[in-house]
Structure formats: C-alpha cells, structure tokens
Design a protein around this motif. Structure first.
Motif, PDB file in Angstrom:
ATOM      1  N   ALA A  37      68.377  60.412  53.419  1.00 42.11           N
ATOM      2  CA  ALA A  37      69.728  59.837  53.481  1.00 42.11           C
ATOM      3  C   ALA A  37      70.433  60.260  54.771  1.00 42.11           C
ATOM      4  CB  ALA A  37      70.534  60.261  52.261  1.00 42.11           C
ATOM      5  N   ALA A  38      70.272  61.501  55.158  1.00 42.76           N
ATOM      6  CA  ALA A  38      70.938  61.996  56.369  1.00 42.76           C
ATOM      7  C   ALA A  38      70.401  61.289  57.608  1.00 42.76           C
ATOM      8  CB  ALA A  38      70.750  63.510  56.498  1.00 42.76           C
ATOM      9  N   THR A  39      69.081  61.157  57.716  1.00 43.72           N
ATOM     10  CA  THR A  39      68.525  60.513  58.903  1.00 43.72           C
ATOM     11  C   THR A  39      68.823  59.017  58.909  1.00 43.72           C
ATOM     12  OG1 THR A  39      66.328  60.299  57.885  1.00 43.72           O
ATOM     13  CG2 THR A  39      66.712  62.222  59.290  1.00 43.72           C
ATOM     14  N   LEU A  40      68.876  58.396  57.733  1.00 44.64           N
ATOM     15  CA  LEU A  40      69.252  56.981  57.681  1.00 44.64           C
ATOM     16  C   LEU A  40      70.708  56.803  58.103  1.00 44.64           C
ATOM     17  CD1 LEU A  40      67.536  55.775  54.395  1.00 44.64           C
ATOM     18  CD2 LEU A  40      66.891  55.181  56.737  1.00 44.64           C
ATOM     19  N   GLY A  41      71.556  57.747  57.739  1.00 39.81           N
ATOM     20  CA  GLY A  41      72.957  57.696  58.144  1.00 39.81           C
ATOM     21  C   GLY A  41      73.119  57.742  59.655  1.00 39.81           C
ATOM     22  N   ASN A  42      72.192  58.418  60.319  1.00 39.08           N
ATOM     23  CA  ASN A  42      72.248  58.503  61.781  1.00 39.08           C
ATOM     24  C   ASN A  42      71.971  57.155  62.446  1.00 39.08           C
ATOM     25  OD1 ASN A  42      72.792  61.227  61.620  1.00 39.08           O
ATOM     26  ND2 ASN A  42      70.657  61.830  61.863  1.00 39.08           N
ATOM     27  N   LEU A  43      71.409  56.216  61.676  1.00 40.23           N
ATOM     28  CA  LEU A  43      71.089  54.904  62.242  1.00 40.23           C
ATOM     29  C   LEU A  43      72.319  54.016  62.421  1.00 40.23           C
ATOM     30  CD1 LEU A  43      67.759  54.036  60.379  1.00 40.23           C
ATOM     31  CD2 LEU A  43      68.060  54.845  62.726  1.00 40.23           C
ATOM     32  N   ASN A  44      73.490  54.507  62.041  1.00 41.47           N
ATOM     33  CA  ASN A  44      74.712  53.729  62.245  1.00 41.47           C
ATOM     34  C   ASN A  44      74.898  53.344  63.708  1.00 41.47           C
ATOM     35  OD1 ASN A  44      75.478  53.658  59.563  1.00 41.47           O
ATOM     36  ND2 ASN A  44      76.633  55.562  59.711  1.00 41.47           N
ATOM     37  N   VAL A  45      74.369  54.152  64.623  1.00 45.64           N
ATOM     38  CA  VAL A  45      74.490  53.828  66.049  1.00 45.64           C
ATOM     39  C   VAL A  45      73.700  52.577  66.407  1.00 45.64           C
ATOM     40  CG1 VAL A  45      74.966  56.211  66.747  1.00 45.64           C
ATOM     41  CG2 VAL A  45      72.605  55.377  66.727  1.00 45.64           C
ATOM     42  N   CYS A  61      70.255  54.785  69.611  1.00 48.27           N
ATOM     43  CA  CYS A  61      69.615  54.131  68.464  1.00 48.27           C
ATOM     44  C   CYS A  61      68.145  54.508  68.396  1.00 48.27           C
ATOM     45  CB  CYS A  61      69.777  52.610  68.571  1.00 48.27           C
ATOM     46  SG  CYS A  61      68.873  51.669  67.318  1.00 48.27           S
ATOM     47  N   CYS A  62      67.461  54.436  69.527  1.00 49.24           N
ATOM     48  CA  CYS A  62      66.029  54.755  69.548  1.00 49.24           C
ATOM     49  C   CYS A  62      65.769  56.203  69.154  1.00 49.24           C
ATOM     50  CB  CYS A  62      65.451  54.452  70.925  1.00 49.24           C
ATOM     51  SG  CYS A  62      65.519  52.693  71.351  1.00 49.24           S
ATOM     52  N   THR A  63      66.627  57.102  69.608  1.00 47.85           N
ATOM     53  CA  THR A  63      66.485  58.512  69.243  1.00 47.85           C
ATOM     54  C   THR A  63      66.706  58.696  67.743  1.00 47.85           C
ATOM     55  OG1 THR A  63      67.188  59.230  71.427  1.00 47.85           O
ATOM     56  CG2 THR A  63      67.376  60.837  69.646  1.00 47.85           C
ATOM     57  N   ALA A  64      67.751  58.043  67.211  1.00 47.45           N
ATOM     58  CA  ALA A  64      68.032  58.146  65.772  1.00 47.45           C
ATOM     59  C   ALA A  64      66.872  57.599  64.962  1.00 47.45           C
ATOM     60  CB  ALA A  64      69.319  57.401  65.432  1.00 47.45           C
ATOM     61  N   LEU A  65      66.324  56.473  65.389  1.00 40.61           N
ATOM     62  CA  LEU A  65      65.196  55.869  64.673  1.00 40.61           C
ATOM     63  C   LEU A  65      63.962  56.762  64.717  1.00 40.61           C
ATOM     64  CD1 LEU A  65      64.133  53.469  63.083  1.00 40.61           C
ATOM     65  CD2 LEU A  65      63.557  52.371  65.257  1.00 40.61           C
ATOM     66  N   SER A  66      63.763  57.452  65.826  1.00 40.40           N
ATOM     67  CA  SER A  66      62.588  58.321  65.940  1.00 40.40           C
ATOM     68  C   SER A  66      62.648  59.514  64.998  1.00 40.40           C
ATOM     69  CB  SER A  66      62.406  58.793  67.385  1.00 40.40           C
ATOM     70  OG  SER A  66      63.393  59.738  67.725  1.00 40.40           O
ATOM     71  N   THR A  67      63.856  59.859  64.491  1.00 40.40           N
ATOM     72  CA  THR A  67      63.976  61.004  63.593  1.00 40.40           C
ATOM     73  C   THR A  67      63.769  60.629  62.129  1.00 40.40           C
ATOM     74  OG1 THR A  67      66.373  60.773  63.305  1.00 40.40           O
ATOM     75  CG2 THR A  67      65.616  62.130  65.151  1.00 40.40           C
ATOM     76  N   VAL A  68      63.718  59.342  61.822  1.00 40.53           N
ATOM     77  CA  VAL A  68      63.563  58.897  60.436  1.00 40.53           C
ATOM     78  C   VAL A  68      62.090  58.927  60.060  1.00 40.53           C
ATOM     79  CG1 VAL A  68      63.943  57.019  58.793  1.00 40.53           C
ATOM     80  CG2 VAL A  68      65.599  57.421  60.611  1.00 40.53           C
ATOM     81  N   ASP A  69      61.797  59.585  58.955  1.00 40.81           N
ATOM     82  CA  ASP A  69      60.436  59.630  58.434  1.00 40.81           C
ATOM     83  C   ASP A  69      59.993  58.220  58.070  1.00 40.81           C
ATOM     84  OD1 ASP A  69      58.155  61.274  57.136  1.00 40.81           O
ATOM     85  OD2 ASP A  69      58.849  59.965  55.505  1.00 40.81           O
ATOM     86  N   ARG A  70      58.775  57.872  58.400  1.00 41.79           N
ATOM     87  CA  ARG A  70      58.241  56.523  58.170  1.00 41.79           C
ATOM     88  C   ARG A  70      58.302  56.144  56.688  1.00 41.79           C
ATOM     89  NH1 ARG A  70      55.464  53.758  61.732  1.00 41.79           N
ATOM     90  NH2 ARG A  70      54.252  51.969  61.097  1.00 41.79           N
TER      91      ARG A  70
END
Length: 97
Positions: A37-45, A61-70
């Motif tokens: 949930a926390a990493t998905l929240g970072n995708l707001n950018v 955005c690309c950095t935030a997406l790279s932190t989300v577990d697949r």
C-alpha cells in the motif's frame, strides 16, 4: 503424568506450534500488505501520465514505479479488474488503442 496427559501433550504442543507459525505468517502478510500500500501510494506522482493525452512519465514516476514489488502491482491490477463485476457492472474490456 497420567496416560491421557502423555497422549494429549504432543497434540497440544503441535497446536501451539501451528498457532505460532500462523501468527508469524499473518504478521508477514500484514507487513507485506502495508509495504504494498505504501509503495502504491508513491505512484501518485504518475497520475498525470494516466490521463489520456497526458505527459510522458518523469523520473519521479519511474523511480516510484521501480520501488513497487511486481507481485504487489500485479495483484492490485487483478483486484482492480474485478471491481466492475463486484459493482454489478459489465466486466472491463479494453481495445488495443
């Protein structure tokens, strides 16, 4: 120790071990869910990119997406695709456009 206690003790010990393992699994799943949930929240950018005709995703955005577990992202998309059916709406279908 009576005969009944000797035969019940291993069963009680097994139940305690299973209960302890279940608690560990539950904590791990809860922690994983919180992290997801926390990493998905970072995708707001990335929101401007999601609007049709929107801009190309920026480095934030690309950095935030790279932190989300697949698995987190895939499970979220699977769940989101079921929302229309749960709301008694037609299933989501998208064209190749």
């Amino acid at each position: 120790m009576s005969g009944i206690m000797k035969s019940v003790l291993p069963v009680v010990m097994l139940i305690l071990v299973v209960a302890d393992q279940t608690q560990v699994i539950t904590k791990t799943e809860a922690q994983s869910s919180t992290n997801c949930a926390a990493t998905l929240g970072n995708l707001n950018v990335c929101a401007p990119f999601l609007i049709p005709g929107g801009a190309t995703p920026g480095s934030e955005c690309c950095t935030a997406l790279s932190t989300v577990d697949r698995d987190c992202l895939c499970n979220t998309l699977r769940i989101a695709s079921r929302i229309p059916v749960q709301c008694n709406l037609p299933p989501l279908t998208c064209s190749g456009n």
